[in-house]
Design a protein around this motif. Structure first.
Motif, PDB file in Angstrom:
ATOM      1  N   MET A   1      -3.369 -24.407 -22.448  1.00  0.00           N
ATOM      2  CA  MET A   1      -4.941 -24.184 -22.620  1.00  0.00           C
ATOM      3  C   MET A   1      -5.257 -24.094 -23.993  1.00  0.00           C
ATOM      4  O   MET A   1      -4.352 -23.481 -24.912  1.00  0.00           O
ATOM      5  CB  MET A   1      -4.946 -22.796 -22.015  1.00  0.00           C
ATOM      6  N   ARG A   2      -6.277 -24.747 -24.351  1.00  0.00           N
ATOM      7  CA  ARG A   2      -6.914 -24.742 -25.506  1.00  0.00           C
ATOM      8  C   ARG A   2      -8.296 -24.217 -25.649  1.00  0.00           C
ATOM      9  O   ARG A   2      -9.018 -24.435 -24.733  1.00  0.00           O
ATOM     10  CB  ARG A   2      -6.922 -26.332 -26.072  1.00  0.00           C
ATOM     11  N   LEU A   3      -8.351 -23.684 -26.793  1.00  0.00           N
ATOM     12  CA  LEU A   3      -9.842 -22.989 -27.022  1.00  0.00           C
ATOM     13  C   LEU A   3     -10.385 -23.625 -28.305  1.00  0.00           C
ATOM     14  O   LEU A   3      -9.917 -23.756 -29.179  1.00  0.00           O
ATOM     15  CB  LEU A   3      -9.650 -21.464 -26.954  1.00  0.00           C
ATOM     16  N   ARG A   4     -11.631 -23.735 -27.803  1.00  0.00           N
ATOM     17  CA  ARG A   4     -12.552 -24.202 -29.289  1.00  0.00           C
ATOM     18  C   ARG A   4     -13.701 -23.358 -29.416  1.00  0.00           C
ATOM     19  O   ARG A   4     -14.307 -23.114 -28.371  1.00  0.00           O
ATOM     20  CB  ARG A   4     -12.853 -25.742 -28.994  1.00  0.00           C
ATOM     21  N   LYS A   5     -13.939 -22.944 -30.461  1.00  0.00           N
ATOM     22  CA  LYS A   5     -15.244 -22.355 -30.792  1.00  0.00           C
ATOM     23  C   LYS A   5     -16.099 -22.877 -31.677  1.00  0.00           C
ATOM     24  O   LYS A   5     -15.682 -23.580 -32.624  1.00  0.00           O
ATOM     25  CB  LYS A   5     -15.061 -20.894 -31.703  1.00  0.00           C
ATOM     26  N   GLU A   6     -17.488 -22.867 -31.289  1.00  0.00           N
ATOM     27  CA  GLU A   6     -18.493 -23.852 -32.270  1.00  0.00           C
ATOM     28  C   GLU A   6     -19.792 -22.630 -31.987  1.00  0.00           C
ATOM     29  O   GLU A   6     -19.924 -21.806 -31.138  1.00  0.00           O
ATOM     30  CB  GLU A   6     -18.695 -25.192 -31.886  1.00  0.00           C
ATOM     31  N   LEU A   7     -20.845 -23.177 -32.845  1.00  0.00           N
ATOM     32  CA  LEU A   7     -21.906 -22.463 -33.012  1.00  0.00           C
ATOM     33  C   LEU A   7     -22.971 -23.483 -32.580  1.00  0.00           C
ATOM     34  O   LEU A   7     -23.195 -24.736 -33.146  1.00  0.00           O
ATOM     35  CB  LEU A   7     -22.494 -21.887 -34.373  1.00  0.00           C
ATOM     36  N   SER A   8     -23.997 -23.223 -31.671  1.00  0.00           N
ATOM     37  CA  SER A   8     -24.992 -24.256 -30.931  1.00  0.00           C
ATOM     38  C   SER A   8     -26.328 -23.184 -31.100  1.00  0.00           C
ATOM     39  O   SER A   8     -26.158 -22.127 -30.132  1.00  0.00           O
ATOM     40  CB  SER A   8     -24.727 -24.541 -29.814  1.00  0.00           C
ATOM     41  N   GLY A   9     -27.254 -23.372 -31.999  1.00  0.00           N
ATOM     42  CA  GLY A   9     -28.565 -22.470 -31.963  1.00  0.00           C
ATOM     43  C   GLY A   9     -28.349 -21.205 -32.200  1.00  0.00           C
ATOM     44  O   GLY A   9     -29.026 -20.487 -31.462  1.00  0.00           O
ATOM     45  N   GLY A  10     -27.352 -20.615 -32.929  1.00  0.00           N
ATOM     46  CA  GLY A  10     -27.226 -19.017 -33.143  1.00  0.00           C
ATOM     47  C   GLY A  10     -26.121 -18.457 -32.147  1.00  0.00           C
ATOM     48  O   GLY A  10     -26.144 -17.257 -32.083  1.00  0.00           O
ATOM     49  N   VAL A  11     -25.977 -19.342 -31.082  1.00  0.00           N
ATOM     50  CA  VAL A  11     -24.968 -18.953 -30.277  1.00  0.00           C
ATOM     51  C   VAL A  11     -23.534 -19.400 -30.113  1.00  0.00           C
ATOM     52  O   VAL A  11     -23.363 -20.617 -30.424  1.00  0.00           O
ATOM     53  CB  VAL A  11     -25.608 -19.397 -28.764  1.00  0.00           C
ATOM     54  N   THR A  12     -22.527 -18.475 -29.997  1.00  0.00           N
ATOM     55  CA  THR A  12     -21.196 -18.802 -30.049  1.00  0.00           C
ATOM     56  C   THR A  12     -20.713 -19.524 -28.884  1.00  0.00           C
ATOM     57  O   THR A  12     -21.017 -18.711 -27.909  1.00  0.00           O
ATOM     58  CB  THR A  12     -20.387 -17.586 -30.399  1.00  0.00           C
ATOM     59  N   VAL A  28      -4.469 -16.636 -23.736  1.00  0.00           N
ATOM     60  CA  VAL A  28      -5.853 -16.809 -23.728  1.00  0.00           C
ATOM     61  C   VAL A  28      -6.752 -15.781 -24.138  1.00  0.00           C
ATOM     62  O   VAL A  28      -7.814 -15.500 -24.720  1.00  0.00           O
ATOM     63  CB  VAL A  28      -6.423 -17.564 -22.333  1.00  0.00           C
ATOM     64  N   GLN A  29      -6.108 -14.604 -23.446  1.00  0.00           N
ATOM     65  CA  GLN A  29      -6.748 -13.270 -23.539  1.00  0.00           C
ATOM     66  C   GLN A  29      -6.800 -12.778 -25.060  1.00  0.00           C
ATOM     67  O   GLN A  29      -7.673 -12.448 -25.628  1.00  0.00           O
ATOM     68  CB  GLN A  29      -6.000 -12.295 -22.763  1.00  0.00           C
ATOM     69  N   GLN A  30      -5.600 -13.045 -25.630  1.00  0.00           N
ATOM     70  CA  GLN A  30      -5.430 -12.842 -27.075  1.00  0.00           C
ATOM     71  C   GLN A  30      -6.341 -13.576 -27.962  1.00  0.00           C
ATOM     72  O   GLN A  30      -6.851 -13.049 -28.825  1.00  0.00           O
ATOM     73  CB  GLN A  30      -3.942 -12.800 -27.468  1.00  0.00           C
ATOM     74  N   ASP A  31      -6.378 -14.883 -27.806  1.00  0.00           N
ATOM     75  CA  ASP A  31      -7.180 -15.825 -28.445  1.00  0.00           C
ATOM     76  C   ASP A  31      -8.910 -15.490 -28.080  1.00  0.00           C
ATOM     77  O   ASP A  31      -9.558 -15.486 -29.196  1.00  0.00           O
ATOM     78  CB  ASP A  31      -7.084 -17.412 -27.882  1.00  0.00           C
ATOM     79  N   LEU A  32      -9.230 -15.156 -27.180  1.00  0.00           N
ATOM     80  CA  LEU A  32     -10.494 -14.790 -26.671  1.00  0.00           C
ATOM     81  C   LEU A  32     -10.997 -13.598 -27.485  1.00  0.00           C
ATOM     82  O   LEU A  32     -11.963 -13.296 -28.183  1.00  0.00           O
ATOM     83  CB  LEU A  32     -10.859 -14.691 -25.263  1.00  0.00           C
ATOM     84  N   ARG A  33      -9.954 -12.578 -27.497  1.00  0.00           N
ATOM     85  CA  ARG A  33     -10.379 -11.331 -28.202  1.00  0.00           C
ATOM     86  C   ARG A  33     -10.466 -11.645 -29.500  1.00  0.00           C
ATOM     87  O   ARG A  33     -11.368 -10.895 -30.079  1.00  0.00           O
ATOM     88  CB  ARG A  33      -8.988 -10.322 -28.049  1.00  0.00           C
ATOM     89  N   ALA A  34      -9.698 -12.557 -30.308  1.00  0.00           N
ATOM     90  CA  ALA A  34     -10.292 -12.767 -31.613  1.00  0.00           C
ATOM     91  C   ALA A  34     -11.324 -13.664 -31.753  1.00  0.00           C
ATOM     92  O   ALA A  34     -11.975 -13.480 -32.786  1.00  0.00           O
ATOM     93  CB  ALA A  34      -8.718 -13.462 -32.217  1.00  0.00           C
ATOM     94  N   LEU A  35     -11.725 -14.370 -30.910  1.00  0.00           N
ATOM     95  CA  LEU A  35     -12.988 -15.388 -31.100  1.00  0.00           C
ATOM     96  C   LEU A  35     -14.096 -14.770 -30.833  1.00  0.00           C
ATOM     97  O   LEU A  35     -15.204 -15.166 -31.234  1.00  0.00           O
ATOM     98  CB  LEU A  35     -12.684 -16.671 -30.269  1.00  0.00           C
ATOM     99  N   LEU A  36     -14.063 -13.847 -29.955  1.00  0.00           N
ATOM    100  CA  LEU A  36     -15.266 -12.686 -29.434  1.00  0.00           C
ATOM    101  C   LEU A  36     -15.946 -12.360 -30.338  1.00  0.00           C
ATOM    102  O   LEU A  36     -15.119 -11.393 -30.897  1.00  0.00           O
ATOM    103  CB  LEU A  36     -15.104 -12.276 -28.155  1.00  0.00           C
ATOM    104  N   PRO A  37     -17.122 -12.605 -30.760  1.00  0.00           N
ATOM    105  CA  PRO A  37     -17.614 -11.635 -31.946  1.00  0.00           C
ATOM    106  C   PRO A  37     -18.061 -10.099 -31.262  1.00  0.00           C
ATOM    107  O   PRO A  37     -17.901  -9.908 -30.155  1.00  0.00           O
ATOM    108  CB  PRO A  37     -19.060 -12.359 -32.237  1.00  0.00           C
ATOM    109  N   GLU A  38     -18.078  -9.205 -32.369  1.00  0.00           N
ATOM    110  CA  GLU A  38     -18.456  -7.884 -31.865  1.00  0.00           C
ATOM    111  C   GLU A  38     -19.728  -7.734 -31.341  1.00  0.00           C
ATOM    112  O   GLU A  38     -20.395  -6.862 -30.588  1.00  0.00           O
ATOM    113  CB  GLU A  38     -18.176  -6.853 -32.865  1.00  0.00           C
ATOM    114  N   ASP A  39     -20.994  -8.573 -31.933  1.00  0.00           N
ATOM    115  CA  ASP A  39     -22.145  -8.649 -31.234  1.00  0.00           C
ATOM    116  C   ASP A  39     -22.630  -9.971 -31.316  1.00  0.00           C
ATOM    117  O   ASP A  39     -22.082 -10.818 -32.163  1.00  0.00           O
ATOM    118  CB  ASP A  39     -22.958  -7.631 -32.326  1.00  0.00           C
TER     119      ASP A  39
END
Length: 111
Positions: A1-12, A28-39
């Motif tokens: 499983m690969r995860l990719r993070k990018e910004l689009s119109g101010g949205v992660t 994946v859970q660990q990676d999402l925890r790191a990639l998910l912003p606090e707000d």
């Protein structure tokens, strides 16, 4: 499983590519925890998620809880018919804003 993070119109936008099952879900859970912003605004793109087991559903529930703990508005896109049916049957679908595309997710969250 690969995860990719990018910004689009101010949205992660976080894209998941592969299988989300008991083997991949801890990482994946660990990676999402790191990639998910606090707000902010987040779209999870599952259009390349080929398979999701109950362990994958648990990951989505934990992401939802993490988002609720902060001030994150979250949308899902790219649900396969099978994943959508399972999420609907388990009541998980009601937790999320579900849209048909990343673009619709960005639009739904920025309105």
């Amino acid at each position: 499983m690969r995860l990719r993070k990018e910004l689009s119109g101010g949205v992660t936008v976080i894209s998941l590519d592969g299988q989300l099952d008991s083997e991949t879900s801890p990482q994946v859970q660990q990676d999402l925890r790191a990639l998910l912003p606090e707000d902010g605004l987040v779209v999870l793109d599952l259009s390349r998620t080929l398979y999701m087991s109950s362990a994958g559903l648990r990951v989505l529930l934990l992401v939802y809880r993490q988002a609720q703990h902060g001030t994150v508005r979250l949308a899902l896109t790219g649900l396969s018919p099978d994943v959508r049916a399972i999420m609907e049957a388990t009541g998980f679908l009601g937790f999320f804003t579900v849209v048909e595309s990343v673009e619709q997710g960005v639009e739904a969250l920025t309105v």
